[in-house]
Motif scaffolding. Structure first.
Motif, PDB file in Angstrom:
ATOM      1  N   TYR A 512       0.847  -1.206   0.000  1.00  0.00           N
ATOM      2  CA  TYR A 512       0.000   0.000   0.000  1.00  0.00           C
ATOM      3  C   TYR A 512       0.879   1.252   0.000  1.00  0.00           C
ATOM      4  O   TYR A 512       0.662   2.182  -0.793  1.00  0.00           O
ATOM      5  N   VAL A 513       1.889   1.281   0.854  1.00  0.00           N
ATOM      6  CA  VAL A 513       2.821   2.413   0.902  1.00  0.00           C
ATOM      7  C   VAL A 513       3.573   2.539  -0.418  1.00  0.00           C
ATOM      8  O   VAL A 513       3.746   3.640  -0.954  1.00  0.00           O
ATOM      9  N   GLY A 514       4.012   1.391  -0.941  1.00  0.00           N
ATOM     10  CA  GLY A 514       4.728   1.407  -2.224  1.00  0.00           C
ATOM     11  C   GLY A 514       3.878   1.963  -3.345  1.00  0.00           C
ATOM     12  O   GLY A 514       4.363   2.738  -4.186  1.00  0.00           O
ATOM     13  N   THR A 515       2.602   1.596  -3.370  1.00  0.00           N
ATOM     14  CA  THR A 515       1.698   2.102  -4.409  1.00  0.00           C
ATOM     15  C   THR A 515       1.541   3.619  -4.290  1.00  0.00           C
ATOM     16  O   THR A 515       1.556   4.333  -5.307  1.00  0.00           O
ATOM     17  N   LYS A 516       1.407   4.120  -3.066  1.00  0.00           N
ATOM     18  CA  LYS A 516       1.259   5.563  -2.884  1.00  0.00           C
ATOM     19  C   LYS A 516       2.529   6.306  -3.303  1.00  0.00           C
ATOM     20  O   LYS A 516       2.468   7.402  -3.863  1.00  0.00           O
ATOM     21  N   LEU A 517       3.691   5.705  -3.073  1.00  0.00           N
ATOM     22  CA  LEU A 517       4.939   6.306  -3.554  1.00  0.00           C
ATOM     23  C   LEU A 517       4.968   6.359  -5.078  1.00  0.00           C
ATOM     24  O   LEU A 517       5.464   7.333  -5.665  1.00  0.00           O
ATOM     25  N   MET A 518       4.441   5.329  -5.724  1.00  0.00           N
ATOM     26  CA  MET A 518       4.354   5.327  -7.184  1.00  0.00           C
ATOM     27  C   MET A 518       3.439   6.448  -7.672  1.00  0.00           C
ATOM     28  O   MET A 518       3.692   7.069  -8.717  1.00  0.00           O
ATOM     29  N   PHE A 519       2.372   6.715  -6.944  1.00  0.00           N
ATOM     30  CA  PHE A 519       1.491   7.831  -7.292  1.00  0.00           C
ATOM     31  C   PHE A 519       2.265   9.153  -7.256  1.00  0.00           C
ATOM     32  O   PHE A 519       2.101  10.001  -8.128  1.00  0.00           O
ATOM     33  N   HIS A 520       3.109   9.317  -6.239  1.00  0.00           N
ATOM     34  CA  HIS A 520       3.905  10.548  -6.127  1.00  0.00           C
ATOM     35  C   HIS A 520       4.908  10.654  -7.282  1.00  0.00           C
ATOM     36  O   HIS A 520       5.159  11.751  -7.779  1.00  0.00           O
ATOM     37  N   ILE A 521       5.463   9.516  -7.689  1.00  0.00           N
ATOM     38  CA  ILE A 521       6.389   9.519  -8.827  1.00  0.00           C
ATOM     39  C   ILE A 521       5.656   9.956 -10.101  1.00  0.00           C
ATOM     40  O   ILE A 521       6.158  10.757 -10.890  1.00  0.00           O
ATOM     41  N   GLN A 522       4.450   9.429 -10.277  1.00  0.00           N
ATOM     42  CA  GLN A 522       3.631   9.817 -11.434  1.00  0.00           C
ATOM     43  C   GLN A 522       3.304  11.304 -11.408  1.00  0.00           C
ATOM     44  O   GLN A 522       3.373  11.986 -12.428  1.00  0.00           O
ATOM     45  N   ASP A 523       2.952  11.812 -10.228  1.00  0.00           N
ATOM     46  CA  ASP A 523       2.641  13.242 -10.097  1.00  0.00           C
ATOM     47  C   ASP A 523       3.852  14.099 -10.468  1.00  0.00           C
ATOM     48  O   ASP A 523       3.726  15.124 -11.146  1.00  0.00           O
ATOM     49  N   ALA A 524       5.045  13.675 -10.017  1.00  0.00           N
ATOM     50  CA  ALA A 524       6.271  14.428 -10.312  1.00  0.00           C
ATOM     51  C   ALA A 524       6.567  14.425 -11.802  1.00  0.00           C
ATOM     52  O   ALA A 524       7.009  15.435 -12.362  1.00  0.00           O
ATOM     53  N   LYS A 525       6.313  13.281 -12.470  1.00  0.00           N
ATOM     54  CA  LYS A 525       6.546  13.203 -13.919  1.00  0.00           C
ATOM     55  C   LYS A 525       5.593  14.111 -14.683  1.00  0.00           C
ATOM     56  O   LYS A 525       5.964  14.732 -15.678  1.00  0.00           O
ATOM     57  N   ARG A 526       4.339  14.174 -14.223  1.00  0.00           N
ATOM     58  CA  ARG A 526       3.369  15.051 -14.892  1.00  0.00           C
ATOM     59  C   ARG A 526       3.781  16.513 -14.785  1.00  0.00           C
ATOM     60  O   ARG A 526       3.640  17.282 -15.733  1.00  0.00           O
ATOM     61  N   LYS A 527       4.299  16.902 -13.621  1.00  0.00           N
ATOM     62  CA  LYS A 527       4.743  18.286 -13.441  1.00  0.00           C
ATOM     63  C   LYS A 527       5.959  18.597 -14.297  1.00  0.00           C
ATOM     64  O   LYS A 527       6.152  19.727 -14.735  1.00  0.00           O
ATOM     65  N   GLY A 528       6.785  17.573 -14.526  1.00  0.00           N
ATOM     66  CA  GLY A 528       8.009  17.782 -15.312  1.00  0.00           C
ATOM     67  C   GLY A 528       7.788  17.894 -16.793  1.00  0.00           C
ATOM     68  O   GLY A 528       8.686  18.265 -17.548  1.00  0.00           O
ATOM     69  N   ARG A 529       6.585  17.569 -17.249  1.00  0.00           N
ATOM     70  CA  ARG A 529       6.310  17.625 -18.689  1.00  0.00           C
ATOM     71  C   ARG A 529       6.102  19.057 -19.163  1.00  0.00           C
ATOM     72  O   ARG A 529       5.636  19.899 -18.464  1.00  0.00           O
TER      73      ARG A 529
END
Length: 529
Positions: A512-529
Motif C-alpha cells: 500500500y505504501v509502495g503504491t502511494k509512492l508510485m502515485f507521487h512519482i507519477q505526479d512528479a513526472k506530470r509536473k516535469g512535462r
C-alpha cells in the motif's frame, strides 16, 4: 476549487516524508535480514561458488545467468567483430537493405553454425517452407489459420521431440547428432517463431494496404515531432514490396545481435533500418547506454555475492523458514529475475543499436514501480507485449473482447515459454487476477471526482487496489517460476497460520505504501512535462 486543489497538494506533501521513511525502514530490514539468512545458510545452499568480492561466495544457481555471465567476454569479442564487419561493409560499399541483408545473413549463419552446429538445418528447414506458404496464402481468407497452425504446431513439436535427432530421419544421418553445437536450437527457435509470425502478418497487411496515417501520428508523437522516426512508425509503415524477399526474411529471422533472446522487433522495423540505420541514438547516447549497463552489471554482482535469493529458491530450504523469511526470499527472487533479464535484454539491444537496428526497450520501468497487471506486463517483456498486441490481441478483436482475449494471449505466452503445468498455472492465475482489475478500471473511468474529499477517497481506494494487485503478481510469478502449482497450498497455509497473519498484514501495508509512492512519482513526472 483552488482551495480544494491547494489542500490536496498540501496533504500530499505532508504524506510523502512518512511514506519515504517507511520505505527506508522496510529496505533496511530486508537488507539486514537477507544478509543474515545468506550467512547462516550458505553451507546448505546449492549453486554457490567462490566469488571475487570481499572473499564471499557467489550465487550462480540460475543456469541462464550462469551461462550468460560465463560467456560474456567471448560474446563481447564476437559481437565487436560482427559490428565492425557489418558497419564497415555498409560504409565502404554504400549498402542498402538487400546488400546489408546478405552481409548479416553470412555473419548470422556463421554464428548459428557455432551455436547449433548441424541443427542449423532444422531452423532453415522450418523457416523456408513457411516463407512460401506466406507468399501463397497472404491474399486468401485462410491466411491466419495457416499461419497459426504452422507456428503452434512446430512450437509444440520442437519441445515434445526435444529438437529432434538426426537418427529419426535414418541411421545414415545419425553421425550428425555428434555435431549439435553448444546451444539447444529449439530454445532459440521460440523467438524465431515470433519473427516468422511478424513477417507473415506484415506482408499480408502490406498486400492489403497499410492504414497507418503517418501525418496524423506525427502530430502527437514527441519523437517524430523532433525530426526523428519513432519505433511505432517503423513498425506500422509497410516497406516496399521488394523488401519482403527471402534473403531479407532469413536475415531478419537469424539476425545475430537479437537472435538468442531478443528484444523482439517487427519485420517492418527491421527491414526499414537495414535500408536506413537508426538515428535516434547518436554515439553519445549509445555510450551512456553502455555505461548504465555496466553499472547495472556491478549491481547484479553485488546482489549475487551478498544475497543468495535464487539459491534458496532452488535448494528448497526456504520451506523451512518463517513466514517473514519466505516473503523476503520471494521478494528477492523476483528482483533478481528482473535484474537478470534487464541485463540480458539490454546487452543484446546495445549491440543491435551499434549495428544500426533499434529494437523496443524491454523493462522500461523498474519492477518495484508497477502497481497494476497491465502496466507490469507493458514494462516487463515490453517488446513481447508489443508483439502480442499487434499480432494476437488486435486480430482477435482487441478491447471489444478484452476479457476473453487475455485468456488466449496468456495461454499462448505460457506455451511459448515451455510445456509445463506451472507456466499454464501462472498464465491462468494472471488472467484470474486480471479480470477484477479490468472491471475496477471500468468503474474508475466512469467515476467523476468533484471535490477534494472525493479525490482523496479515490486515491486511497486505488492504493488499496494496487496493494492487492502487487500481492497477486507476487503469487502468480512465484507459482510460475519458483514453487509451481503444487506449492500454492503450502504458500497459502504458511501465511494463514497464526504466525503468518501479522506478516500478511505487514506485507499488504508495505505494498500500500509502495503504491502511494508510485502515485507521487507519477505526479512528479506530470509536473516535469
Amino acid at each position: 476549487m483552488k482551495s480544494d486543489s491547494k489542500s490536496t497538494v498540501s496533504w500530499k506533501r505532508r504524506e510523502l516524508p512518512l511514506l519515504v521513511l517507511y520505505a527506508l525502514v522496510f529496505y533496511a530490514v530486508i537488507i539486514r535480514r537477507s544478509l543474515q539468512l545468506s550467512h547462516d545458510y550458505s553451507l546448505n545452499l546449492y549453486g554457490l561458488r567462490p566469488g571475487w568480492i570481499a572473499h564471499r561466495l557467489n550465487d550462480v544457481s540460475d543456469a541462464q545467468w550462469r551461462n550468460f555471465r560465463g560467456n560474456l567476454p567471448v560474446l563481447t569479442v564476437v559481437f565487436g567483430i560482427f559490428a565492425f564487419v557489418a558497419n564497415s561493409s555498409r560504409a565502404l560499399f554504400h549498402l542498402k537493405a538487400r546488400g546489408m541483408s546478405n552481409v548479416w545473413l553470412l555473419i548470422s549463419l556463421a554464428y548459428l553454425l557455432y551455436l547449433h552446429g548441424a541443427c542449423t538445418v532444422f531452423v532453415l528447414s522450418i523457416a523456408s517452407p513457411y516463407f512460401l506458404l506466406v507468399k501463397i496464402f497472404a491474399k486468401t481468407k485462410y491466411f491466419s489459420l495457416m499461419l497459426w497452425t504452422f507456428s503452434v504446431f512446430f512450437l509444440i513439436c520442437n519441445r515434445v521431440y526435444e529438437g529432434y535427432s538426426f537418427s529419426m530421419f535414418g541411421q545414415h544421418w545419425m553421425f550428425l547428432d555428434n555435431f549439435r553445437g553448444v546451444f539447444r536450437w529449439q530454445i532459440c527457435f521460440n523467438f524465431v517463431i515470433l519473427r516468422m509470425v511478424s513477417f507473415g502478418y506484415d506482408y499480408c497487411w502490406a498486400c492489403q494496404g497499410s492504414g497507418f496515417d503517418q501525418k496524423r501520428h506525427a502530430e502527437y508523437c514527441r519523437i517524430c515531432k523532433s525530426g526523428k522516426t519513432c519505433y511505432q512508425t517503423l513498425q506500422e509503415r509497410s516497406v516496399p514490396s521488394n523488401k519482403y524477399s527471402f534473403g531479407i526474411y532469413l536475415s531478419y529471422l537469424i539476425y545475430a545481435p537479437l537472435y538468442i533472446s531478443g528484444p523482439i522487433t517487427s519485420f517492418n522495423a527491421f527491414a526499414s533500418q537495414l535500408e536506413t540505420p537508426q538515428k535516434n541514438y547518436v554515439l553519445k547516447d549509445v555510450v551512456l547506454y553502455g555505461l548504465r549497463w555496466i553499472f547495472s552489471l556491478l549491481l547484479m554482482e553485488l546482489m549475487i555475492h551478498f544475497f543468495y535469493y535464487n539459491a534458496f529458491a532452488n535448494s528448497g530450504l526456504w520451506k523451512q523458514l518463517s513466514a517473514m523469511d519466505v516473503f523476503i526470499i520471494g521478494y528477492g527472487v523476483l528482483n533478481f529475475m528482473w535484474l537478470k533479464f534487464f541485463l540480458i535484454w539490454r546487452y543484446f539491444r546495445l549491440w543491435s543499436l551499434i549495428c544500426g537496428v533499434e529494437a523496443p526497450e524491454n523493462m522500461p520501468k523498474c519492477v518495484n514501480n508497477c502497481y497494476n497487471l497491465e502496466s507490469f506486463w507493458k514494462s516487463w517483456h515490453a517488446s513481447f507485449n508489443k508483439w502480442l498486441v499487434r499480432y494476437m490481441y488486435i486480430p482477435l478483436g482487441g478491447s471489444q473482447r478484452k476479457i476473453l482475449n487475455i485468456w488466449v494471449v496468456f495461454t499462448f505466452v505460457a506455451l511459448w515459454h515451455d510445456l509445463e503445468w506451472k507456466l499454464l498455472s501462472w498464465a491462468w492465475l494472471t488472467c484470474l487476477f486480471y479480470v477484477p482489475e479490468l472491471v475496477l478500471k471500468s468503474v474508475a473511468n466512469a467515476f467523476q471526482v468533484e471535490n477534494t474529499l472525493g479525490e482523496l477517497f479515490f486515491r486511497e481506494v486505488s492504493a488499496t487496489a494496487g496493494a492487492v494487485t502487487i500481492t497477486c503478481l507476487m503469487v502468480a510469478n512465484l507459482v510460475g517460476f519458483v514453487i509451481g502449482p503444487s506449492g500454492i497450498n503450502w504458500l497459502i497455509a504458511r501465511f494463514l497460520q497464526k504466525e503468518g497473519w501479522p506478516i500478511l498484514v505487514g506485507m499488504f501495508l508495505t505494498f500500500y505504501v509502495g503504491t502511494k509512492l508510485m502515485f507521487h512519482i507519477q505526479d512528479a513526472k506530470r509536473k516535469g512535462r
